[in-house]
Motif scaffolding. Structure first.
Motif, PDB file in Angstrom:
ATOM      1  N   PHE A 103      38.678  -7.030 -23.225  1.00  0.00           N
ATOM      2  CA  PHE A 103      39.601  -6.628 -22.161  1.00  0.00           C
ATOM      3  C   PHE A 103      39.157  -7.162 -20.799  1.00  0.00           C
ATOM      4  O   PHE A 103      39.978  -7.346 -19.902  1.00  0.00           O
ATOM      5  N   SER A 104      37.862  -7.403 -20.646  1.00  0.00           N
ATOM      6  CA  SER A 104      37.347  -7.844 -19.344  1.00  0.00           C
ATOM      7  C   SER A 104      37.630  -9.313 -19.059  1.00  0.00           C
ATOM      8  O   SER A 104      37.579  -9.724 -17.891  1.00  0.00           O
ATOM      9  N   ILE A 105      37.902 -10.108 -20.094  1.00  0.00           N
ATOM     10  CA  ILE A 105      38.068 -11.546 -19.829  1.00  0.00           C
ATOM     11  C   ILE A 105      39.361 -12.156 -20.373  1.00  0.00           C
ATOM     12  O   ILE A 105      39.753 -13.240 -19.937  1.00  0.00           O
ATOM     13  N   ILE A 106      40.036 -11.495 -21.302  1.00  0.00           N
ATOM     14  CA  ILE A 106      41.197 -12.109 -21.956  1.00  0.00           C
ATOM     15  C   ILE A 106      42.495 -11.712 -21.253  1.00  0.00           C
ATOM     16  O   ILE A 106      42.771 -10.532 -21.050  1.00  0.00           O
ATOM     17  N   ASN A 107      43.269 -12.718 -20.897  1.00  0.00           N
ATOM     18  CA  ASN A 107      44.606 -12.528 -20.339  1.00  0.00           C
ATOM     19  C   ASN A 107      45.664 -12.868 -21.380  1.00  0.00           C
ATOM     20  O   ASN A 107      45.366 -13.464 -22.431  1.00  0.00           O
ATOM     21  N   GLN A 108      46.900 -12.514 -21.082  1.00  0.00           N
ATOM     22  CA  GLN A 108      48.023 -12.822 -21.966  1.00  0.00           C
ATOM     23  C   GLN A 108      48.056 -14.313 -22.277  1.00  0.00           C
ATOM     24  O   GLN A 108      48.035 -15.148 -21.371  1.00  0.00           O
ATOM     25  N   GLY A 109      48.068 -14.640 -23.564  1.00  0.00           N
ATOM     26  CA  GLY A 109      48.187 -16.030 -23.976  1.00  0.00           C
ATOM     27  C   GLY A 109      46.879 -16.780 -24.138  1.00  0.00           C
ATOM     28  O   GLY A 109      46.874 -17.906 -24.645  1.00  0.00           O
ATOM     29  N   ASP A 110      45.757 -16.172 -23.725  1.00  0.00           N
ATOM     30  CA  ASP A 110      44.460 -16.829 -23.932  1.00  0.00           C
ATOM     31  C   ASP A 110      44.132 -16.886 -25.422  1.00  0.00           C
ATOM     32  O   ASP A 110      44.398 -15.940 -26.164  1.00  0.00           O
ATOM     33  N   GLU A 111      43.535 -17.982 -25.843  1.00  0.00           N
ATOM     34  CA  GLU A 111      43.128 -18.131 -27.238  1.00  0.00           C
ATOM     35  C   GLU A 111      41.662 -17.749 -27.411  1.00  0.00           C
ATOM     36  O   GLU A 111      40.826 -18.016 -26.543  1.00  0.00           O
ATOM     37  N   VAL A 112      41.378 -17.117 -28.538  1.00  0.00           N
ATOM     38  CA  VAL A 112      40.010 -16.706 -28.865  1.00  0.00           C
ATOM     39  C   VAL A 112      39.690 -17.214 -30.261  1.00  0.00           C
ATOM     40  O   VAL A 112      40.404 -16.912 -31.221  1.00  0.00           O
ATOM     41  N   THR A 144      29.483 -22.582 -44.768  1.00  0.00           N
ATOM     42  CA  THR A 144      28.985 -23.556 -43.802  1.00  0.00           C
ATOM     43  C   THR A 144      30.001 -23.797 -42.692  1.00  0.00           C
ATOM     44  O   THR A 144      31.212 -23.673 -42.878  1.00  0.00           O
ATOM     45  N   LEU A 145      29.490 -24.154 -41.530  1.00  0.00           N
ATOM     46  CA  LEU A 145      30.326 -24.456 -40.369  1.00  0.00           C
ATOM     47  C   LEU A 145      30.577 -25.953 -40.307  1.00  0.00           C
ATOM     48  O   LEU A 145      29.631 -26.750 -40.322  1.00  0.00           O
ATOM     49  N   ASP A 146      31.848 -26.326 -40.268  1.00  0.00           N
ATOM     50  CA  ASP A 146      32.240 -27.721 -40.133  1.00  0.00           C
ATOM     51  C   ASP A 146      32.366 -28.032 -38.649  1.00  0.00           C
ATOM     52  O   ASP A 146      33.294 -27.556 -37.983  1.00  0.00           O
ATOM     53  N   PRO A 147      31.445 -28.829 -38.082  1.00  0.00           N
ATOM     54  CA  PRO A 147      31.475 -29.091 -36.633  1.00  0.00           C
ATOM     55  C   PRO A 147      32.783 -29.706 -36.149  1.00  0.00           C
ATOM     56  O   PRO A 147      33.290 -29.338 -35.081  1.00  0.00           O
ATOM     57  N   GLU A 148      33.333 -30.641 -36.922  1.00  0.00           N
ATOM     58  CA  GLU A 148      34.568 -31.297 -36.499  1.00  0.00           C
ATOM     59  C   GLU A 148      35.731 -30.315 -36.486  1.00  0.00           C
ATOM     60  O   GLU A 148      36.567 -30.326 -35.575  1.00  0.00           O
ATOM     61  N   LYS A 149      35.783 -29.451 -37.493  1.00  0.00           N
ATOM     62  CA  LYS A 149      36.848 -28.453 -37.546  1.00  0.00           C
ATOM     63  C   LYS A 149      36.759 -27.512 -36.348  1.00  0.00           C
ATOM     64  O   LYS A 149      37.775 -27.141 -35.745  1.00  0.00           O
ATOM     65  N   LEU A 150      35.535 -27.125 -36.008  1.00  0.00           N
ATOM     66  CA  LEU A 150      35.354 -26.239 -34.854  1.00  0.00           C
ATOM     67  C   LEU A 150      35.823 -26.924 -33.574  1.00  0.00           C
ATOM     68  O   LEU A 150      36.584 -26.329 -32.789  1.00  0.00           O
ATOM     69  N   MET A 151      35.381 -28.140 -33.351  1.00  0.00           N
ATOM     70  CA  MET A 151      35.729 -28.828 -32.101  1.00  0.00           C
ATOM     71  C   MET A 151      37.234 -29.071 -31.981  1.00  0.00           C
ATOM     72  O   MET A 151      37.793 -29.012 -30.882  1.00  0.00           O
ATOM     73  N   ARG A 152      37.899 -29.292 -33.106  1.00  0.00           N
ATOM     74  CA  ARG A 152      39.360 -29.478 -33.070  1.00  0.00           C
ATOM     75  C   ARG A 152      40.086 -28.180 -32.711  1.00  0.00           C
ATOM     76  O   ARG A 152      41.255 -28.223 -32.298  1.00  0.00           O
ATOM     77  N   SER A 153      39.417 -27.055 -32.873  1.00  0.00           N
ATOM     78  CA  SER A 153      40.058 -25.765 -32.625  1.00  0.00           C
ATOM     79  C   SER A 153      40.081 -25.393 -31.146  1.00  0.00           C
ATOM     80  O   SER A 153      40.876 -24.553 -30.725  1.00  0.00           O
ATOM     81  N   PHE A 154      39.212 -26.013 -30.358  1.00  0.00           N
ATOM     82  CA  PHE A 154      39.216 -25.754 -28.918  1.00  0.00           C
ATOM     83  C   PHE A 154      40.417 -26.426 -28.269  1.00  0.00           C
ATOM     84  O   PHE A 154      40.778 -27.561 -28.605  1.00  0.00           O
ATOM     85  N   THR A 155      41.048 -25.724 -27.339  1.00  0.00           N
ATOM     86  CA  THR A 155      42.136 -26.304 -26.541  1.00  0.00           C
ATOM     87  C   THR A 155      41.952 -25.853 -25.096  1.00  0.00           C
ATOM     88  O   THR A 155      41.050 -25.080 -24.772  1.00  0.00           O
ATOM     89  N   SER A 156      42.857 -26.311 -24.238  1.00  0.00           N
ATOM     90  CA  SER A 156      42.802 -25.902 -22.835  1.00  0.00           C
ATOM     91  C   SER A 156      43.082 -24.415 -22.671  1.00  0.00           C
ATOM     92  O   SER A 156      42.805 -23.838 -21.611  1.00  0.00           O
ATOM     93  N   ARG A 157      43.629 -23.779 -23.714  1.00  0.00           N
ATOM     94  CA  ARG A 157      43.931 -22.348 -23.638  1.00  0.00           C
ATOM     95  C   ARG A 157      42.806 -21.480 -24.203  1.00  0.00           C
ATOM     96  O   ARG A 157      42.876 -20.262 -24.139  1.00  0.00           O
ATOM     97  N   THR A 158      41.766 -22.112 -24.777  1.00  0.00           N
ATOM     98  CA  THR A 158      40.671 -21.340 -25.366  1.00  0.00           C
ATOM     99  C   THR A 158      39.841 -20.695 -24.267  1.00  0.00           C
ATOM    100  O   THR A 158      39.307 -21.374 -23.397  1.00  0.00           O
ATOM    101  N   LYS A 159      39.735 -19.372 -24.325  1.00  0.00           N
ATOM    102  CA  LYS A 159      38.984 -18.632 -23.311  1.00  0.00           C
ATOM    103  C   LYS A 159      37.632 -18.151 -23.835  1.00  0.00           C
ATOM    104  O   LYS A 159      36.679 -18.018 -23.067  1.00  0.00           O
TER     105      LYS A 159
END
Length: 404
Positions: A103-112, A144-159
């Motif tokens: 609640f302290s950091i997420i606004n409407q529409g922010d991606e997590v 296991t964590l797929d690094p490429e899959k993780l990096m593709r998941s970040f966008t300009s809306r990721t908070k």
């Protein structure tokens, strides 16, 4: 009244884990579903709580000593400088600390971003804040964590990104290399890491928990949440008492810690005063307590692995931490996870959790319906009773659907 409910409330359904625990009580079944201990607490912690009550510590209260102890722990364990006056918020358990952090950091529409499978409450908190959960699948059977899959998941809306290690439900402890990858994504996209570290002391086979906050450039962008219950109530009170203690905390940069504290005050005002006093005693426990804790739970883990293996379960990933086994159904089993759990209750009187409730991604993945979660944080008597139930099924060949 139903017509007056909010859209959020209408979309929330009862927790399947709690429902199964209630079913276990009604059926007098053995409860290996919910992650609570069923054996006594360390006497010193109970005595501290009783003493606080008897000394009338029963009003609103902030025990600064908890913050002081946590700051010392962060320095000694992780090498982090934490100001106990400004960087720590005491909350009513980790669940509230996590919710207040969201609640302290997420606004409407922010991606997590969240790693899938994951604990059920994270999504609810994000949704309540108006955020959008985005799931990054861990790859079975080693998760296991797929690094490429993780990096593709970040966008300009990721908070923010949520990191739970040791991990519920799989028991995975994220490695230093994986933490470095996650940290790189946070720095590159200017994101906050919100961690759930309630199992920080419960690791096995010489595995060590590390907080991502200790990596370069991460302390200023990390909110750590944890609590008393898993480490100390793990050998502590039974579920009814443990969950009423509800002492947790958030450790964060001063501005975030202040925001979390302000949200906490407006939701619950103050963590229970007597249990804050008990928490102070718990946090002063000697290192031998934690070493014993690991040893006891490692034995319980190994016992349950052998038990499940005896009825055909495939355990390709040995839990490195936490209180759970995430086991794949026997290869020849035609039942889904939910069907298996129903049969297990009816035929053996044992309750576990279907795995699908922890998955949120592509439902076409067949493996999402092939896992169950077993809590092994139980007394020797409870685990032996469960083993006896399974043994009776094997000897009688009473239920070919669940014994292979």
């Amino acid at each position: 009244m139903e017509g007056k409910l909010s859209s959020v409330a209408k979309n929330f359904t009862p927790s399947p884990i709690q429902e199964l625990s209630q079913l276990a009580q009604r059926c007098n079944a053995i409860n290996l579903a919910e992650g609570f201990p069923d054996f006594p607490a360390p006497p010193c912690i109970k005595e501290a709580a009783v003493s606080a009550i008897n000394n009338d510590f029963n009003q609103y209260r902030h025990v600064q000593g908890i913050c002081d102890q946590l700051a010392l722990k962060m320095k000694k364990t992780h090498g982090l400088d934490v100001n106990p006056l400004t960087d720590i918020a005491i909350c009513c358990g980790q669940s509230e600390a996590f919710a207040a952090a969201i609640f302290s950091i997420i606004n409407q529409g922010d991606e997590v971003l969240l790693f899938d499978p994951c604990y059920e409450t994270y999504e609810g908190c994000i949704t309540l804040a108006g955020g959008i959960p985005v799931y990054v699948a861990l790859e079975p059977p080693q998760w296991t964590l797929d690094p490429e899959k993780l990096m593709r998941s970040f966008t300009s809306r990721t908070k923010a990104i949520v990191l739970n290690s040791p991990h519920n439900p799989t028991g995975k402890v994220f490695s230093r290399d994986e933490l470095e990858i996650i940290a790189e994504g946070c720095r590159r996209w200017d994101c906050v890491a919100i961690t759930d570290e309630v199992y920080e002391y419960i690791t096995y086979d010489n595995q060590k928990h590390e907080t991502i906050a200790k990596l370069p450039g991460m302390q200023e962008r990390t909110i750590i949440t944890s609590s008393l219950s898993k480490t100390f109530s793990v050998t502590g009170p039974n579920t009814k008492a443990t969950h009423r203690w509800r002492i947790g905390w958030a450790i964060a940069p001063a501005s975030a810690a202040s925001a979390i504290q302000n949200i906490h005050i407006r939701i619950t005002d103050s963590a229970p005063a007597p249990f804050q006093e008990a928490a102070l005693t718990a946090l002063r426990s000697p290192i031998e307590y934690f070493e014993t804790l690991r040893g006891v739970y490692e034995l319980k883990r190994d016992f349950c692995m052998k038990l499940l293996g005896s009825v055909g379960f495939r355990i390709q990933f040995k839990p490195q931490g936490s209180l759970f086994l995430f086991a794949e159904l026997p290869k020849d089993c035609l039942l889904s996870d939910v069907e298996y759990v129903e049969e297990l209750i009816q035929q053996a009187g044992v309750v576990v959790v279907p795995g699908r409730g922890f998955f949120h991604g592509n439902e076409s993945c067949k493996y999402q319906k092939r896992y169950i979660r077993v809590a092994f944080c139980k007394s020797e008597a409870t685990l032996n009773a469960a083993a006896q139930k399974f043994g009776e099924l094997i000897n009688a060949k009473a239920c070919p659907k669940i014994v292979y």
